[in-house]
Design an enzyme around this catalytic site. Structure first.
Site, PDB file in Angstrom:
ATOM      1  N   HIS A   1       0.847  -1.150   0.006  1.00 56.67           N
ATOM      2  CA  HIS A   1       0.014  -0.051  -0.006  1.00 56.67           C
ATOM      3  C   HIS A   1       1.042   1.228  -0.022  1.00 56.67           C
ATOM      4  CE1 HIS A   1       0.736  -1.302   4.295  1.00 56.67           C
ATOM      5  NE2 HIS A   1       0.732   0.177   4.489  1.00 56.67           N
TER       6      HIS A   1
ATOM      7  N   THR B   1       2.222   3.991  -4.810  1.00 59.88           N
ATOM      8  CA  THR B   1       3.311   3.825  -5.708  1.00 59.88           C
ATOM      9  C   THR B   1       4.119   3.246  -5.235  1.00 59.88           C
ATOM     10  OG1 THR B   1       4.163   6.169  -4.882  1.00 59.88           O
ATOM     11  CG2 THR B   1       2.804   6.186  -7.037  1.00 59.88           C
ATOM     12  N   ARG B   2       5.217   2.629  -6.308  1.00 62.98           N
ATOM     13  CA  ARG B   2       6.481   2.039  -5.821  1.00 62.98           C
ATOM     14  C   ARG B   2       7.376   2.346  -6.983  1.00 62.98           C
ATOM     15  NH1 ARG B   2       4.418   1.293  -1.705  1.00 62.98           N
ATOM     16  NH2 ARG B   2       4.106  -0.497  -0.250  1.00 62.98           N
TER      17      ARG B   2
ATOM     18  N   LYS C   1       6.724  12.056  -1.578  1.00 63.41           N
ATOM     19  CA  LYS C   1       6.727  10.863  -0.941  1.00 63.41           C
ATOM     20  C   LYS C   1       8.201  10.588  -0.770  1.00 63.41           C
ATOM     21  CE  LYS C   1       5.585   5.964  -1.250  1.00 63.41           C
ATOM     22  NZ  LYS C   1       4.683   5.118  -2.264  1.00 63.41           N
TER      23      LYS C   1
ATOM     24  N   HIS D   1      15.123   0.556   5.874  1.00 65.28           N
ATOM     25  CA  HIS D   1      15.384   0.141   7.063  1.00 65.28           C
ATOM     26  C   HIS D   1      14.973   1.040   8.375  1.00 65.28           C
ATOM     27  CE1 HIS D   1      16.563  -3.556   5.070  1.00 65.28           C
ATOM     28  NE2 HIS D   1      17.565  -2.756   4.643  1.00 65.28           N
TER      29      HIS D   1
ATOM     30  N   CYS E   1       4.280   0.328   7.041  1.00 63.34           N
ATOM     31  CA  CYS E   1       4.080  -0.626   5.703  1.00 63.34           C
ATOM     32  C   CYS E   1       5.019  -1.697   6.349  1.00 63.34           C
ATOM     33  CB  CYS E   1       4.550  -0.098   4.562  1.00 63.34           C
ATOM     34  SG  CYS E   1       4.714  -1.283   3.280  1.00 63.34           S
TER      35      CYS E   1
ATOM     36  N   LYS F   1       8.228  -3.872  -8.050  1.00 62.50           N
ATOM     37  CA  LYS F   1       8.676  -3.424  -9.471  1.00 62.50           C
ATOM     38  C   LYS F   1       8.472  -4.699 -10.152  1.00 62.50           C
ATOM     39  CE  LYS F   1      12.536  -1.380  -8.262  1.00 62.50           C
ATOM     40  NZ  LYS F   1      12.605  -2.091  -6.824  1.00 62.50           N
TER      41      LYS F   1
HETATM   42  C1  LIG Z   1       7.489   1.351   2.577  1.00 60.53           C
HETATM   43  C2  LIG Z   1       7.658   0.279   1.548  1.00 60.53           C
HETATM   44  C3  LIG Z   1       8.294   1.171   0.296  1.00 60.53           C
HETATM   45  C4  LIG Z   1       8.585   0.209  -0.585  1.00 60.53           C
HETATM   46  N1  LIG Z   1       9.204   0.679  -1.875  1.00 60.53           N
HETATM   47  C5  LIG Z   1       9.262   0.059  -2.924  1.00 60.53           C
HETATM   48  C6  LIG Z   1       9.689   0.625  -4.163  1.00 60.53           C
HETATM   49  O1  LIG Z   1       9.558   1.622  -4.186  1.00 60.53           O
HETATM   50  N2  LIG Z   1       9.981  -0.157  -5.221  1.00 60.53           N
HETATM   51  C7  LIG Z   1       9.922  -1.752  -5.120  1.00 60.53           C
HETATM   52  O2  LIG Z   1       9.849  -2.272  -6.038  1.00 60.53           O
HETATM   53  N3  LIG Z   1       9.572  -2.225  -3.963  1.00 60.53           N
HETATM   54  C8  LIG Z   1       9.086  -1.584  -2.917  1.00 60.53           C
HETATM   55  N4  LIG Z   1       9.001  -2.028  -1.614  1.00 60.53           N
HETATM   56  C9  LIG Z   1       8.672  -3.483  -1.490  1.00 60.53           C
HETATM   57  C10 LIG Z   1       7.511  -4.032  -2.176  1.00 60.53           C
HETATM   58  O3  LIG Z   1       6.139  -3.101  -2.102  1.00 60.53           O
HETATM   59  C11 LIG Z   1       7.386  -5.533  -1.894  1.00 60.53           C
HETATM   60  O4  LIG Z   1       8.315  -6.254  -1.946  1.00 60.53           O
HETATM   61  C12 LIG Z   1       5.908  -6.037  -2.143  1.00 60.53           C
HETATM   62  O5  LIG Z   1       4.956  -5.248  -1.921  1.00 60.53           O
HETATM   63  C13 LIG Z   1       5.775  -7.606  -1.630  1.00 60.53           C
HETATM   64  O6  LIG Z   1       4.596  -7.967  -2.285  1.00 60.53           O
HETATM   65  P1  LIG Z   1       4.012  -9.243  -1.684  1.00 60.53           P
HETATM   66  O7  LIG Z   1       2.809  -9.582  -2.762  1.00 60.53           O
HETATM   67  O8  LIG Z   1       5.020 -10.330  -1.288  1.00 60.53           O
HETATM   68  O9  LIG Z   1       3.255  -8.719  -0.195  1.00 60.53           O
HETATM   69  P2  LIG Z   1       1.692  -8.149  -0.054  1.00 60.53           P
HETATM   70  O10 LIG Z   1       1.476  -7.309  -1.252  1.00 60.53           O
HETATM   71  O11 LIG Z   1       1.701  -7.586   1.398  1.00 60.53           O
HETATM   72  O12 LIG Z   1       0.924  -9.368  -0.179  1.00 60.53           O
HETATM   73  C14 LIG Z   1       0.856 -10.453   0.650  1.00 60.53           C
HETATM   74  C15 LIG Z   1      -0.385 -10.895   0.931  1.00 60.53           C
HETATM   75  O13 LIG Z   1      -0.623 -12.248   1.722  1.00 60.53           O
HETATM   76  C16 LIG Z   1      -1.677 -12.051   2.472  1.00 60.53           C
HETATM   77  N5  LIG Z   1      -1.631 -13.146   3.319  1.00 60.53           N
HETATM   78  C17 LIG Z   1      -0.774 -13.423   4.371  1.00 60.53           C
HETATM   79  N6  LIG Z   1      -1.220 -14.475   5.031  1.00 60.53           N
HETATM   80  C18 LIG Z   1      -2.272 -14.942   4.399  1.00 60.53           C
HETATM   81  C19 LIG Z   1      -3.061 -16.120   4.881  1.00 60.53           C
HETATM   82  N7  LIG Z   1      -2.672 -16.793   5.985  1.00 60.53           N
HETATM   83  N8  LIG Z   1      -4.193 -16.501   4.180  1.00 60.53           N
HETATM   84  C20 LIG Z   1      -4.602 -15.612   3.185  1.00 60.53           C
HETATM   85  N9  LIG Z   1      -3.692 -14.373   2.798  1.00 60.53           N
HETATM   86  C21 LIG Z   1      -2.648 -14.177   3.465  1.00 60.53           C
HETATM   87  C22 LIG Z   1      -1.619 -10.827   2.926  1.00 60.53           C
HETATM   88  O14 LIG Z   1      -3.011 -10.287   3.549  1.00 60.53           O
HETATM   89  C23 LIG Z   1      -1.362  -9.885   1.865  1.00 60.53           C
HETATM   90  O15 LIG Z   1      -2.319  -9.413   1.178  1.00 60.53           O
HETATM   91  C24 LIG Z   1       8.445  -1.071  -0.555  1.00 60.53           C
HETATM   92  C25 LIG Z   1       7.912  -1.955   0.719  1.00 60.53           C
HETATM   93  C26 LIG Z   1       7.492  -1.007   1.564  1.00 60.53           C
HETATM   94  C27 LIG Z   1       6.767  -1.481   2.785  1.00 60.53           C
END
Ligand SMILES: Cc1cc2nc3c(=O)[nH]c(=O)nc-3n(C[C@H](O)[C@H](O)[C@H](O)COP(=O)(O)OP(=O)(O)OC[C@H]3O[C@@H](n4cnc5c(N)ncnc54)[C@H](O)[C@@H]3O)c2cc1C
Length: 383
Positions: A44, A47-48, A264, A269, A313, A346
Site C-alpha cells: 500500500h 506508488t512503488r 513521498k 530500514h 508498511c 517493481k
Molecule cells: C514502505 C515500503 C516501500 C517500498 N518501496 C518499494 C519501491 O519503491 N519499489 C519496489 O520495487 N518495492 C518497494 N517495496 C517493496 C515491495 O512493496 C514489496 O516487495 C512487495 O509489496 C511485496 O509484495 P507481496 O505480494 O510479497 O506482499 P503483499 O502485497 O503484502 O501481499 C501478501 C498478501 O498475503 C496475504 N496473506 C498473508 N497471510 C495470509 C493467509 N494466511 N491467508 C490468506 N492471505 C494471507 C496478506 O494479507 C497480503 O495481502 C516497498 C515496501 C515498503 C513496505
C-alpha cells in the site's frame, strides 16, 4: 481435483501469479485474508519505484526488462495506466554501493544513462540541495513508478476474466502436501480446498505459512512520509525523477507527488524495527516524523512543507536482501515467493510469470533465477 493451483495471499506477487496461471488455462483459486487491496501488508501507499540500472545486482536487469513488458501488457488488459515514467536517479558517494552498482548495471546491460555530479544534478533537478561534495548520480530515463494498489486490482480483474476464482477475507490456516509431489489440501477459516499445486505469496506472513523460511523472511516496520512541497512544480512527475540516495546517515528513496498531495519518501530500514507481522506498530509516531523530516529539510527543503501523510508498511528481509523464488525443497508441488526485502514490487509482474512457470509442469522457467533460489541459504547438506 477442484483446482489446478491455489494462490495464498492476493497482494502484489499473488495477484500477478493468479493472472499468469489463469491465462495459461489453469483453474485457479486465490485466497486473501484481508480486502483487495488493503493497507495491512507491504504493497500500500499508492506508488512503488521501478528502475533499470539495478545497483543491488546486475543479474536483476533481464528480469526488469521482462517486468516492464508485462506491466505494459497488464495496462493493455486493464485499459488503464499502472506504470508512470519519470526517469530515475541513483546517487551517492562515487565509491558507494548505489552509484557504483547502478553504473555497473548500466554498463553491463548497455542501458541508456548519464552520469551527473552534484552540481549538474541540482541544475537539472532543482529540488536537490546540500548534496555532499563528491556525490555522483546515474540518471536513467526509463525509471518511474508503478501504481501498486491499482496494479493489484488490475491483476485481479485480469485473473478473474481469465477464469480465476478469488476470495478476500478468507484466511489460510494451514496446508498439507500429499506425498510424492501429488496435490495439496488447504484449510481456511471458512472451508477446505484441494489443488494440484500451491503458490505461497503471503508477504510478511511467509514464515508463518512456510516455517522453513523462519529467519529467512523477517518482517521489518517501515514508515513512508508525504510532505507538501513549498514548490510543487519541482516535485511534479515531469520534473522529479524517482530517486535512491546514499548518504552517510542512510539510504533514502523518494517519488514525485502523485495522488496524495505530498512529496513521498522513506529511509531504507527506517529505525531497524523487526517485528512479527501481526503485531507491527501501525501508527506512525513523532520520532518517525522527526527522522524523515530532518532528511527532507536538509536535502529537499522546497519539499519539506506540512506533513500530508505518514504510513507504516512492512519490508520482509532475507539475510542477503535478495528474493527467494523457488519450489519447496520437500514438496515440489509447493512454490514459494518471499516478499522481496523492500525492493520487490517493481518485479511483481515478472515474479507472477516465474511463479506460474514453477507451478506448471516440471517447474522449468526461461528466466535466470539461479541467484534467487532457496538453496543458497540451506547449504549443500540440506535435504
Ligand atoms: C514502505 C515500503 C516501500 C517500498 N518501496 C518499494 C519501491 O519503491 N519499489 C519496489 O520495487 N518495492 C518497494 N517495496 C517493496 C515491495 O512493496 C514489496 O516487495 C512487495 O509489496 C511485496 O509484495 P507481496 O505480494 O510479497 O506482499 P503483499 O502485497 O503484502 O501481499 C501478501 C498478501 O498475503 C496475504 N496473506 C498473508 N497471510 C495470509 C493467509 N494466511 N491467508 C490468506 N492471505 C494471507 C496478506 O494479507 C497480503 O495481502 C516497498 C515496501 C515498503 C513496505
Amino acid at each position: 481435483m477442484a483446482f489446478d493451483a491455489i494462490v495464498v495471499g492476493i497482494g502484489g506477487m499473488g495477484s500477478a501469479a493468479a493472472w499468469h496461471l489463469a491465462r495459461r488455462g489453469r483453474r485457479v483459486l486465490g485466497l486473501e485474508r484481508f480486502d483487495i487491496p488493503h493497507a495491512m501488508g507491504s504493497s500500500h501507499g499508492v506508488t512503488r519505484i521501478i528502475r533499470l540500472p539495478y545497483y543491488e545486482d546486475p543479474a536483476y536487469v533481464p528480469l526488469l526488462h521482462r517486468a516492464y513488458a508485462l506491466w505494459r501488457e497488464l495496462e493493455a488488459a486493464a485499459g488503464e495506466r499502472v506504470l508512470i515514467t519519470t526517469g530515475s536517479v541513483d546517487a551517492g558517494p562515487e565509491d558507494g554501493a548505489v552509484f557504483q552498482g547502478a553504473l555497473e548495471s548500466a554498463r553491463l546491460h548497455r542501458l541508456e544513462h548519464e552520469v551527473l555530479d552534484a552540481a549538474a544534478l541540482g541544475e537539472r533537478f532543482p529540488a536537490y540541495r546540500h548534496l555532499p561534495p563528491g556525490t555522483r548520480a546515474i540518471f536513467q530515463p526509463q525509471g518511474g513508478f508503478v501504481l501498486s494498489e491499482r496494479a493489484i486490482v488490475a491483476h485481479v480483474h485480469a485473473a478473474q476474466e481469465a477464469g480465476a476464482e478469488i476470495h478476500a477475507r478468507e484466511r489460510v490456516l494451514h496446508w498439507d502436501a500429499r506425498p510424492g509431489g501429488e496435490g495439496v489440501a488447504v484449510t481456511t477459516d471458512k472451508a477446505r480446498y484441494e489443488a494440484a499445486r500451491l503458490v505461497l505469496t503471503a508477504g510478511a506472513w511467509m514464515a508463518d505459512i512456510a516455517p522453513l523460511l523462519g529467519g529467512l523472511a523477517v518482517p521489518e516496520r517501515q514508515v513512508l512520509a508525504w510532505l507538501q512541497p513549498r514548490r510543487p512544480d519541482l516535485f511534479a512527475p515531469e520534473r522529479f525523477p524517482v530517486f535512491n540516495l546514499e548518504l552517510a546517515e542512510g539510504r533514502y528513496y523518494g517519488l514525485p507527488v502523485w495522488e496524495v498531495p505530498g512529496f513521498k519518501f522513506g529511509r531504507y530500514h527506517h529505525r531497524g524495527e523487526t517485528t512479527p507481522a501481526d503485531s507491527m506498530r501501525r501508527e506512525a509516531d513523532a520520532e518517525d516524523e522527526r527522522l524523515l523530516r530532518a532528511f527532507a529539510e536538509r536535502h529537499f527543503p522546497d519539499g519539506a512543507g506540512p506533513t500530508m501523510a505518514l504510513r507504516a508498511c512492512m519490508f520482509t528481509n532475507t539475510p542477503d536482501e535478495h528474493f527467494i523464488l523457488d519450489r519447496h525443497p520437500d514438496h515440489p508441488q509447493v512454490v514459494l515467493a518471499s516478499p522481496c526485502s523492500g525492493h520487490g514490487y517493481k518485479f511483481c509482474s515478472v515474479v507472477g510469470e516465474v511463479l506460474a512457470d514453477l507451478a506448471c509442469g516440471d517447474g522449468a522457467t526461461r528466466h535466470d533465477i539461479g541467484f534467487l533460489r532457496l538453496a543458497r541459504f540451506r547449504g549443500p547438506d540440506a535435504a
